[in-house]
Scaffold this motif. Structure first.
Motif, short mmCIF file in Angstrom:
data_model
loop_
_atom_site.label_atom_id
_atom_site.label_comp_id
_atom_site.label_asym_id
_atom_site.label_seq_id
_atom_site.Cartn_x
_atom_site.Cartn_y
_atom_site.Cartn_z
N ILE A 279 45.48 47.57 59.28
CA ILE A 279 46.22 48.69 59.75
C ILE A 279 45.37 49.81 58.97
O ILE A 279 44.89 50.77 59.58
CB ILE A 279 47.52 48.76 59.80
CG1 ILE A 279 48.22 48.13 60.81
CG2 ILE A 279 48.09 50.51 60.21
CD1 ILE A 279 49.67 47.92 60.93
N ASN A 280 45.43 49.61 57.84
CA ASN A 280 44.89 50.47 56.73
C ASN A 280 43.43 50.99 56.92
O ASN A 280 42.97 51.96 57.09
CB ASN A 280 45.16 50.25 55.34
CG ASN A 280 45.02 51.36 54.20
OD1 ASN A 280 44.14 52.18 54.44
ND2 ASN A 280 45.72 51.47 53.39
N LEU A 281 42.54 49.92 57.23
CA LEU A 281 41.17 50.02 57.10
C LEU A 281 40.93 50.18 58.63
O LEU A 281 39.85 50.97 58.60
CB LEU A 281 40.77 48.44 56.77
CG LEU A 281 40.63 47.92 55.51
CD1 LEU A 281 40.05 46.57 55.34
CD2 LEU A 281 39.67 48.83 54.61
N SER A 282 41.47 49.88 59.58
CA SER A 282 41.09 50.39 61.09
C SER A 282 41.46 51.76 61.23
O SER A 282 40.62 52.52 61.75
CB SER A 282 41.85 49.52 62.09
OG SER A 282 43.13 49.93 61.81
N LEU A 283 42.52 52.46 60.65
CA LEU A 283 42.60 53.81 60.75
C LEU A 283 41.69 54.42 59.76
O LEU A 283 41.18 55.61 60.29
CB LEU A 283 44.19 54.13 60.33
CG LEU A 283 45.26 53.66 61.02
CD1 LEU A 283 46.89 53.90 60.36
CD2 LEU A 283 45.34 54.30 62.47
N THR A 284 41.32 54.04 58.54
CA THR A 284 40.25 54.55 57.89
C THR A 284 38.78 54.69 58.77
O THR A 284 38.02 55.67 58.47
CB THR A 284 39.99 53.74 56.57
OG1 THR A 284 41.37 53.61 55.80
CG2 THR A 284 39.17 54.62 55.69
N SER A 285 38.66 53.63 59.40
CA SER A 285 37.42 53.59 60.10
C SER A 285 37.18 54.67 61.28
O SER A 285 36.17 55.11 61.40
CB SER A 285 37.16 52.07 60.85
OG SER A 285 37.09 51.23 59.85
N VAL A 286 38.53 54.98 62.06
CA VAL A 286 38.37 55.79 63.08
C VAL A 286 38.89 57.12 63.06
O VAL A 286 38.59 58.01 63.59
CB VAL A 286 39.21 55.15 64.22
CG1 VAL A 286 38.63 53.67 64.51
CG2 VAL A 286 40.53 55.17 64.06
N PHE A 287 39.84 57.40 61.96
CA PHE A 287 40.37 58.68 61.82
C PHE A 287 39.29 59.75 61.19
O PHE A 287 39.30 60.84 61.77
CB PHE A 287 41.67 58.54 60.81
CG PHE A 287 42.83 58.83 61.45
CD1 PHE A 287 43.59 59.97 61.63
CD2 PHE A 287 43.26 57.99 62.67
CE1 PHE A 287 44.78 60.26 62.32
CE2 PHE A 287 44.64 58.05 63.40
CZ PHE A 287 45.08 59.28 63.16
N PRO A 288 38.67 59.24 59.93
CA PRO A 288 37.81 60.36 59.58
C PRO A 288 36.80 60.98 60.50
O PRO A 288 36.54 62.23 60.51
CB PRO A 288 37.23 59.76 58.29
CG PRO A 288 38.04 58.48 57.65
CD PRO A 288 38.80 58.07 59.34
N PRO A 289 36.27 60.09 61.27
CA PRO A 289 35.31 60.54 62.33
C PRO A 289 35.92 61.45 63.31
O PRO A 289 35.23 62.47 63.88
CB PRO A 289 34.64 59.27 63.10
CG PRO A 289 34.90 58.35 62.03
CD PRO A 289 36.19 58.51 61.21
N MET A 290 37.10 61.59 63.45
CA MET A 290 37.91 62.29 64.57
C MET A 290 38.36 63.68 63.70
O MET A 290 38.31 64.85 64.29
CB MET A 290 39.25 61.78 65.14
CG MET A 290 40.15 62.73 66.01
SD MET A 290 41.62 62.11 66.10
CE MET A 290 42.35 62.39 64.57
N LEU A 291 38.70 63.54 62.41
CA LEU A 291 39.07 64.62 61.64
C LEU A 291 38.08 65.39 61.15
O LEU A 291 38.13 66.71 61.01
CB LEU A 291 40.01 64.28 60.41
CG LEU A 291 41.46 63.63 60.99
CD1 LEU A 291 42.26 63.00 59.79
CD2 LEU A 291 42.32 64.57 61.81
N ASN A 292 36.85 64.73 60.98
CA ASN A 292 35.79 65.60 60.43
C ASN A 292 35.44 66.82 60.93
O ASN A 292 35.29 67.98 60.45
CB ASN A 292 34.65 64.76 59.92
CG ASN A 292 34.86 63.48 59.04
OD1 ASN A 292 35.69 63.68 58.24
ND2 ASN A 292 33.88 62.65 58.79
N PRO A 293 35.07 66.55 62.25
CA PRO A 293 34.61 67.97 63.08
C PRO A 293 35.85 69.03 63.09
O PRO A 293 35.51 70.21 63.23
CB PRO A 293 34.12 67.47 64.52
CG PRO A 293 34.96 66.16 64.32
CD PRO A 293 34.99 65.58 63.18
N ILE A 294 36.92 68.51 63.20
CA ILE A 294 38.10 69.44 63.15
C ILE A 294 38.19 70.23 62.15
O ILE A 294 38.43 71.51 61.96
CB ILE A 294 39.35 68.69 63.69
CG1 ILE A 294 39.35 67.94 64.91
CG2 ILE A 294 40.70 69.64 63.51
CD1 ILE A 294 40.75 67.33 65.23
N ILE A 295 38.18 69.33 60.92
CA ILE A 295 38.27 70.20 59.61
C ILE A 295 37.00 71.13 59.35
O ILE A 295 37.12 72.34 58.80
CB ILE A 295 38.19 69.14 58.31
CG1 ILE A 295 39.26 68.32 58.02
CG2 ILE A 295 37.73 69.70 56.88
CD1 ILE A 295 39.53 67.12 57.52
#
Length: 326
Positions: A279-295
């Motif tokens: 769960i930790n690694l999968s969230l790390t794989s998909v969450f940053p690419p979603m949050l990067n453009p928003i940030i």
């Protein structure tokens, strides 16, 4: 089996299974909703990174070395998400857990290249901030378009080379024990441990990879911001320090989002439950690419102003078209 293993030691014969089985999370009720959530994260990531790339490409004011790195980060995030999430959904939502041998190696290659490039891209952005704040008068001479393009290109060559070596070592392994990979994708560490012949080269690579693409980049980023903080404390006022660090907030947010979960997994690898690791690694794989453009859109003034300019230009062009058709 003993006769098989002894024969394997004498003859250069590699047992390559027709397919691997991705186990994923086990014993979790209603786990499909977790992957449905991934689908929505994927859509937001694709749209967000496409918007960032489009804005940087269309606005000539953003053709700076810093935004070359930001553009590359958005491209890597987009490529990584497209390589990982659709296959992940196919495996777990549609229960296609059997993945052919060559497809698994390809899957591993693209996932590791994109994940590695994310960390090295953060290094490029960290170096950009370091020079911009510490040597503002020499910034345009030190961080040129050519320099940033060369730096990013060297990172791509380095990452592709290292991951290809890892793939090459995997092809030298015989998988006669099991074909079940206890992860959510074709994970290098989980794969080489399934081999029944000597996997020492893959083991060495598994040690070198985190050092090269996780710990060394993190150390450079920590050093750069420590040096920035030390230099500003000596020569700048409180208002100037806040102004300087405000230009780093987007980058620092990305560093925390990306590195913190990975560090937890690396430090507690043997102590946490396999499901927690996945769960930790999968969230790390998909969450940053979603949050990067928003940030970057919300915290970077240049991109916000660029989006406003592009929207105004679009509105004016629509009005002009309407007037011409009247």
């Amino acid at each position: 089996m003993n006769l098989f293993n002894s024969a394997l030691g004498k003859n250069i014969t590699f047992v390559r299974p027709a397919y691997f089985v991705i186990s994923g999370l086990t014993g979790v009720v209603n786990i499909k909703y977790y992957y449905v959530f991934f689908f929505f994260v994927y859509i937001v990531a694709v749209l967000g990174n496409t918007v960032v790339m489009t804005v940087i490409y269309l606005d000539h004011n953003l053709r700076t070395p810093k935004y070359i790195a930001v553009f590359n980060l958005a491209f890597v995030d987009l490529l990584g998400n497209c390589a990982l999430v659709p296959k992940l959904l196919d495996i777990f939502l549609f229960n296609h857990r059997n993945i052919p041998y060559n497809d698994c190696l390809t899957f591993f290659f693209f996932c590791y290249v994109c994940l590695s490039m994310q960390t090295l891209n953060l290094v490029a952005l960290s170096y950009d901030r370091l020079i911009a704040i510490i040597y503002p008068l020499h910034y345009q001479m030190k961080v040129t378009h050519r320099f940033m393009l060369s730096l990013i290109a060297s990172f791509w060559v380095f990452v592709i080379t290292v991951v290809l070596i890892a793939v090459g070592f995997l092809t030298r392994l015989s998988f006669c024990k099991s074909v079940v990979i206890n992860s959510y994708f074709c994970d290098h560490g989980q794969m080489y441990r399934l081999a029944c012949n000597d996997y020492t080269p893959s083991f060495v690579i598994s040690i070198l990879l985190p050092i090269l693409i996780l710990w060394l980049p993190l150390l450079f980023i920590l050093f750069s911001y420590s040096y920035i903080g030390y230099a500003l404390s000596k020569v700048a006022t409180t208002q100037e320090r806040l102004k300087a660090f405000k230009t780093c907030t987007a980058h620092l947010s990305l560093v925390v989002i990306y590195f913190f979960p990975l560090i937890i997994v690396c430090v507690l690898m043997e102590k946490i439950h396999p499901n927690a690791r996945i769960i930790n690694l999968s969230l790390t794989s998909v969450f940053p690419p979603m949050l990067n453009p928003i940030i970057y859109v919300l915290q970077t003034q240049e991109i916000k102003e660029s989006v406003k300019r592009l929207l105004k230009i679009r509105d004016k062009s629509k009005i002009a078209q309407k007037l011409t058709t009247m």
